[in-house]
Motif scaffolding. Structure first.
Motif, PDB file in Angstrom:
ATOM      1  N   TRP A   1     -62.536  59.186 -28.675  1.00  0.00           N
ATOM      2  CA  TRP A   1     -63.930  58.946 -29.027  1.00  0.00           C
ATOM      3  C   TRP A   1     -64.576  60.113 -29.776  1.00  0.00           C
ATOM      4  O   TRP A   1     -65.694  59.987 -30.241  1.00  0.00           O
ATOM      5  CB  TRP A   1     -64.741  58.708 -27.738  1.00  0.00           C
ATOM      6  CG  TRP A   1     -64.317  59.637 -26.633  1.00  0.00           C
ATOM      7  CD1 TRP A   1     -63.444  59.335 -25.619  1.00  0.00           C
ATOM      8  CD2 TRP A   1     -64.672  61.015 -26.453  1.00  0.00           C
ATOM      9  NE1 TRP A   1     -63.238  60.452 -24.830  1.00  0.00           N
ATOM     10  CE2 TRP A   1     -63.982  61.486 -25.310  1.00  0.00           C
ATOM     11  CE3 TRP A   1     -65.516  61.897 -27.142  1.00  0.00           C
ATOM     12  CZ2 TRP A   1     -64.097  62.805 -24.847  1.00  0.00           C
ATOM     13  CZ3 TRP A   1     -65.633  63.205 -26.695  1.00  0.00           C
ATOM     14  CH2 TRP A   1     -64.926  63.653 -25.559  1.00  0.00           C
TER      15      TRP A   1
ATOM     16  N   GLU B   1     -62.532  53.514 -25.289  1.00  0.00           N
ATOM     17  CA  GLU B   1     -63.488  52.590 -24.652  1.00  0.00           C
ATOM     18  C   GLU B   1     -64.932  53.041 -24.843  1.00  0.00           C
ATOM     19  O   GLU B   1     -65.847  52.224 -24.807  1.00  0.00           O
ATOM     20  CB  GLU B   1     -63.177  52.441 -23.158  1.00  0.00           C
ATOM     21  CG  GLU B   1     -63.416  53.696 -22.358  1.00  0.00           C
ATOM     22  CD  GLU B   1     -62.911  53.600 -20.921  1.00  0.00           C
ATOM     23  OE1 GLU B   1     -63.712  53.257 -20.057  1.00  0.00           O
ATOM     24  OE2 GLU B   1     -61.721  53.868 -20.682  1.00  0.00           O
TER      25      GLU B   1
ATOM     26  N   SER C   1     -55.795  63.240 -24.890  1.00  0.00           N
ATOM     27  CA  SER C   1     -55.468  64.309 -23.955  1.00  0.00           C
ATOM     28  C   SER C   1     -53.960  64.525 -23.867  1.00  0.00           C
ATOM     29  O   SER C   1     -53.161  63.611 -24.098  1.00  0.00           O
ATOM     30  CB  SER C   1     -56.013  63.956 -22.577  1.00  0.00           C
ATOM     31  OG  SER C   1     -55.404  62.770 -22.101  1.00  0.00           O
TER      32      SER C   1
ATOM     33  N   LEU D   1     -52.771  66.262 -29.705  1.00  0.00           N
ATOM     34  CA  LEU D   1     -53.271  66.490 -28.354  1.00  0.00           C
ATOM     35  C   LEU D   1     -54.326  67.590 -28.309  1.00  0.00           C
ATOM     36  O   LEU D   1     -55.040  67.811 -29.268  1.00  0.00           O
ATOM     37  CB  LEU D   1     -52.085  66.769 -27.427  1.00  0.00           C
ATOM     38  CG  LEU D   1     -50.967  65.701 -27.540  1.00  0.00           C
ATOM     39  CD1 LEU D   1     -49.788  66.057 -26.667  1.00  0.00           C
ATOM     40  CD2 LEU D   1     -51.479  64.317 -27.201  1.00  0.00           C
TER      41      LEU D   1
ATOM     42  N   GLU E   1     -58.315  73.254 -21.889  1.00  0.00           N
ATOM     43  CA  GLU E   1     -59.238  72.668 -22.864  1.00  0.00           C
ATOM     44  C   GLU E   1     -60.479  72.167 -22.117  1.00  0.00           C
ATOM     45  O   GLU E   1     -60.391  71.305 -21.254  1.00  0.00           O
ATOM     46  CB  GLU E   1     -58.560  71.505 -23.586  1.00  0.00           C
ATOM     47  CG  GLU E   1     -59.443  70.902 -24.664  1.00  0.00           C
ATOM     48  CD  GLU E   1     -58.717  69.876 -25.507  1.00  0.00           C
ATOM     49  OE1 GLU E   1     -58.160  68.922 -24.952  1.00  0.00           O
ATOM     50  OE2 GLU E   1     -58.726  70.035 -26.741  1.00  0.00           O
TER      51      GLU E   1
HETATM   52  P1  NAP Z   1     -57.618  60.100 -23.188  1.00  0.00           P
HETATM   53  O1  NAP Z   1     -57.682  59.395 -21.894  1.00  0.00           O
HETATM   54  O2  NAP Z   1     -56.371  60.798 -23.563  1.00  0.00           O
HETATM   55  O3  NAP Z   1     -57.997  58.997 -24.301  1.00  0.00           O
HETATM   56  C1  NAP Z   1     -57.466  58.871 -25.590  1.00  0.00           C
HETATM   57  C2  NAP Z   1     -57.106  57.424 -25.889  1.00  0.00           C
HETATM   58  O4  NAP Z   1     -55.989  57.023 -25.084  1.00  0.00           O
HETATM   59  C3  NAP Z   1     -58.209  56.425 -25.545  1.00  0.00           C
HETATM   60  O5  NAP Z   1     -58.178  55.347 -26.442  1.00  0.00           O
HETATM   61  C4  NAP Z   1     -57.808  55.985 -24.162  1.00  0.00           C
HETATM   62  O6  NAP Z   1     -58.398  54.801 -23.730  1.00  0.00           O
HETATM   63  C5  NAP Z   1     -56.315  55.876 -24.311  1.00  0.00           C
HETATM   64  N1  NAP Z   1     -55.561  55.905 -23.065  1.00  0.00           N
HETATM   65  C6  NAP Z   1     -55.943  56.413 -21.855  1.00  0.00           C
HETATM   66  N2  NAP Z   1     -54.968  56.233 -20.950  1.00  0.00           N
HETATM   67  C7  NAP Z   1     -53.953  55.593 -21.570  1.00  0.00           C
HETATM   68  C8  NAP Z   1     -52.669  55.127 -21.165  1.00  0.00           C
HETATM   69  N3  NAP Z   1     -52.215  55.286 -19.924  1.00  0.00           N
HETATM   70  N4  NAP Z   1     -51.882  54.527 -22.082  1.00  0.00           N
HETATM   71  C9  NAP Z   1     -52.304  54.363 -23.338  1.00  0.00           C
HETATM   72  N5  NAP Z   1     -53.507  54.778 -23.794  1.00  0.00           N
HETATM   73  C10 NAP Z   1     -54.328  55.387 -22.915  1.00  0.00           C
HETATM   74  O7  NAP Z   1     -58.793  61.106 -23.311  1.00  0.00           O
HETATM   75  P2  NAP Z   1     -60.217  61.022 -22.577  1.00  0.00           P
HETATM   76  O8  NAP Z   1     -60.035  60.566 -21.151  1.00  0.00           O
HETATM   77  O9  NAP Z   1     -61.112  60.223 -23.394  1.00  0.00           O
HETATM   78  O10 NAP Z   1     -60.643  62.553 -22.597  1.00  0.00           O
HETATM   79  C11 NAP Z   1     -60.114  63.455 -21.639  1.00  0.00           C
HETATM   80  C12 NAP Z   1     -59.792  64.798 -22.259  1.00  0.00           C
HETATM   81  O11 NAP Z   1     -58.894  64.633 -23.355  1.00  0.00           O
HETATM   82  C13 NAP Z   1     -60.956  65.544 -22.886  1.00  0.00           C
HETATM   83  O12 NAP Z   1     -61.703  66.252 -21.970  1.00  0.00           O
HETATM   84  C14 NAP Z   1     -60.262  66.444 -23.882  1.00  0.00           C
HETATM   85  O13 NAP Z   1     -59.780  67.589 -23.237  1.00  0.00           O
HETATM   86  C15 NAP Z   1     -59.100  65.604 -24.335  1.00  0.00           C
HETATM   87  N6  NAP Z   1     -59.352  64.953 -25.642  1.00  0.00           N
HETATM   88  C16 NAP Z   1     -58.732  65.438 -26.723  1.00  0.00           C
HETATM   89  C17 NAP Z   1     -58.948  64.855 -27.961  1.00  0.00           C
HETATM   90  C18 NAP Z   1     -58.275  65.357 -29.195  1.00  0.00           C
HETATM   91  O14 NAP Z   1     -58.721  65.051 -30.287  1.00  0.00           O
HETATM   92  N7  NAP Z   1     -57.179  66.072 -29.085  1.00  0.00           N
HETATM   93  C19 NAP Z   1     -59.832  63.784 -28.079  1.00  0.00           C
HETATM   94  C20 NAP Z   1     -60.462  63.291 -26.939  1.00  0.00           C
HETATM   95  C21 NAP Z   1     -60.191  63.879 -25.742  1.00  0.00           C
HETATM   96  P3  NAP Z   1     -59.790  54.891 -22.933  1.00  0.00           P
HETATM   97  O15 NAP Z   1     -60.805  55.240 -23.932  1.00  0.00           O
HETATM   98  O16 NAP Z   1     -59.987  53.544 -22.368  1.00  0.00           O
HETATM   99  O17 NAP Z   1     -59.618  55.953 -21.878  1.00  0.00           O
END
Ligand code: NAP
Ligand code: MG
Length: 465
Positions: free
Chosen positions: A147, A174, A225, A247, A372
């Motif tokens: 997002w 989401e 993540s 990541l 992070e």
């Molecule tokens: P995330 O859970 O890794 O979400 C990234 C994408 O993966 C979203 O579309 C998410 O869907 C999806 N996803 C989640 N669990 C999955 C699974 N088991 N299998 C397949 N796809 C899955 O990240 P977040 O929870 O939004 O953020 C958590 C942390 O991630 C942040 O605090 C930050 O440290 C890190 N982050 C890094 C970046 C980057 O650009 N590197 C970007 C965002 C976040 P949902 O949206 O439904 O969860």
């Protein structure tokens, strides 16, 4: 806000297959519900992958010049919706309007333009001795996006995939599905053949996982993540399918003793505060020589004052991220770091805001120096000499980005060559949408943007004569 009550599959908006309900979209600045989108299931993913598979042979065989024309039309369709997309990014992510226009919408339009050019000019065939090497599309791409830059993360995957001749199923975050729906509208208006681009909204562990696991997906491209990236990598490894992972990061801005300190500190603070610190490549660690340390800390405390929550700094994307970031600020205090600006208390009584925070006296082993945080939090670390600075800079599991500041460009470049990281800005160098973007170490696998980003979606076939 406008929201489609369906998935975009095979060139049309179709109702969700299952009965998994909807996802609430919330404005993080005022906590109001602004819309609902369907929560897709494995059935929707399957329908979308089938559509993408069916569309693949014809799209792969479409001459690159024609693919280029469709990508140019996609860029134009995005540009025609510039204000609507910017307003949507502000509503679902909380980005201040100027940031939404210039970065969240401006950057992906530029990136789409680079892939229209690359599709037209790239050599999809090369000669090696008595061989001709064909660069062919990998197939159906499953794209899973976060997002933090809702449109950019989509365009950075879909545009090169289309340029290569791949077809795509997208599962956006989401928290920001409305921007993804506007992207689907633009793809439709651009005249992409039915099934070339498909959108399934839904939850990560449901729709995202079904997409990563689907047999009909040849390549999974994921940004998010490291924890989820590791799972996606394992799924792809078990199925022997291609995977690209963008990541997390914990990037260092290294201010060498000869640098213009005020400039380095001011640009460094701006770099982290932009997008409320929700940027994977943000320079969240500032490394300063001990002789200039106190001066740097004072400059940083002063620089952060102009980042007022609700004005120049937006909220975090959701309550969970707000709590997570506040938890890190509390942990920093508990570990003995010194707060020189900000703190863990909530600055506004509505919205998921966090106070822009600067920590001094941070040592390399602290959690706030290793993990992070993904919020407007900067840690200033002290180094003894250049070797010490290099050890600290390279001393995390990540390696996504970084910066080096020095009086002399050659001195900065010599240091940058020794950094274990995918990109380094020299004395405040500008972002280049054609330069490869991606991580060393646990920051990921593969590269996005420019020609390097295109090759991720290509596989080679050698013909011998
Ligand atoms: P995330 O859970 O890794 O979400 C990234 C994408 O993966 C979203 O579309 C998410 O869907 C999806 N996803 C989640 N669990 C999955 C699974 N088991 N299998 C397949 N796809 C899955 O990240 P977040 O929870 O939004 O953020 C958590 C942390 O991630 C942040 O605090 C930050 O440290 C890190 N982050 C890094 C970046 C980057 O650009 N590197 C970007 C965002 C976040 P949902 O949206 O439904 O969860
Ligand atoms: Mg998540």
């Amino acid at each position: 806000m406008k929201a489609h009550d369906g998935m975009y599959i095979g060139g049309a908006w179709v109702p969700a297959a299952g009965d998994a309900g909807t996802i609430e979209v919330v404005n993080p600045a005022d906590e109001q519900v602004i819309g609902h989108v369907p929560a897709g299931t494995a059935e929707d993913v399957d329908a979308a992958v089938r559509a993408a598979r069916a569309a693949f042979p014809a799209w792969a065989a479409t001459p690159p010049a024609e693919r280029a024309a469709r990508i140019a039309a996609l860029r134009d369709a995005l540009a025609a919706r510039k204000d609507e997309i910017a307003g949507t990014v502000t509503a679902e992510l909380g980005a201040p309007p100027a940031l939404a226009q210039n970065v969240h919408v401006g950057l992906p339009i530029a990136v789409a333009g680079t892939y229209a050019d690359l599709a037209a000019s790239y050599a999809f065939e090369e000669k090696v001795g008595n061989s001709t090497v064909l660069l062919e599309p990998v197939g159906v791409v499953g794209a899973i996006t976060p997002w933090n830059y809702p449109l950019h993360q989509i365009v950075a995957k879909v545009a090169p995939a289309l340029a290569a001749g791949c077809t795509v199923v997208l599962k956006p975050a989401e928290d920001t599905p409305l921007t993804a729906q506007l992207f689907a509208e633009a793809a439709h208006d651009a005249g992409l053949p039915a099934g070339v681009f498909n959108l399934v909204t839904g939850l990560g562990p449901v729709a995202g996982q079904a997409l990563a696991e689907h047999d009909g997906v040849d390549l999974v491209s994921f940004t998010g993540s490291t924890a989820v990236g590791r799972k996606i990598g394992a799924i792809a490894g078990a199925a022997v399918k291609r995977v690209a992972l963008e990541l997390g990061g914990k990037s260092a801005s290294v201010i060498l003793p000869s640098a213009d300190l005020a400039k380095a500190v001011n640009v460094g603070i701006a770099n982290v505060m932009s997008n409320s610190g929700q940027t994977c490549s943000a320079w969240t660690r500032m490394l300063v020589h001990r002789d200039r340390y106190d001066e740097a800390v004072a400059l940083a405390a002063q620089a952060v004052e102009k980042y007022v929550p609700g004005e120049r700094v937006g909220p975090l994307v959701n309550a969970k991220q707000q709590e997570r970031v506040r938890g890190y600020i509390e942990q920093g205090v508990a570990e003995g770091a010194r707060i020189v600006a900000g703190g863990p208390d909530v600055p506004l009584d509505k919205g998921f805001y966090v106070r822009p925070t600067v920590f001094a006296d941070v040592t390399p082993g602290m959690a706030i120096a290793q993990e992070e945080i993904f919020g407007p939090v900067v840690s200033i670390l002290r180094y003894e000499d250049e070797e010490d600075a290099l050890r600290i800079a390279n001393g995390t599991v990540y390696g996504l980005a970084g910066a080096v500041w020095a009086g002399d460009e050659a001195e900065a470049v010599a240091f940058a060559r020794r950094m274990e990281t995918g990109q380094v800005d020299i004395n405040g160098g500008r972002f280049n949408p054609l330069a490869p973007f991606g991580g060393y170490k646990q920051s990921g696998v593969g590269r996005e943007l420019g020609a390097h980003g295109l090759t991720e979606y290509l596989q080679t076939k050698s013909l011998q004569f």
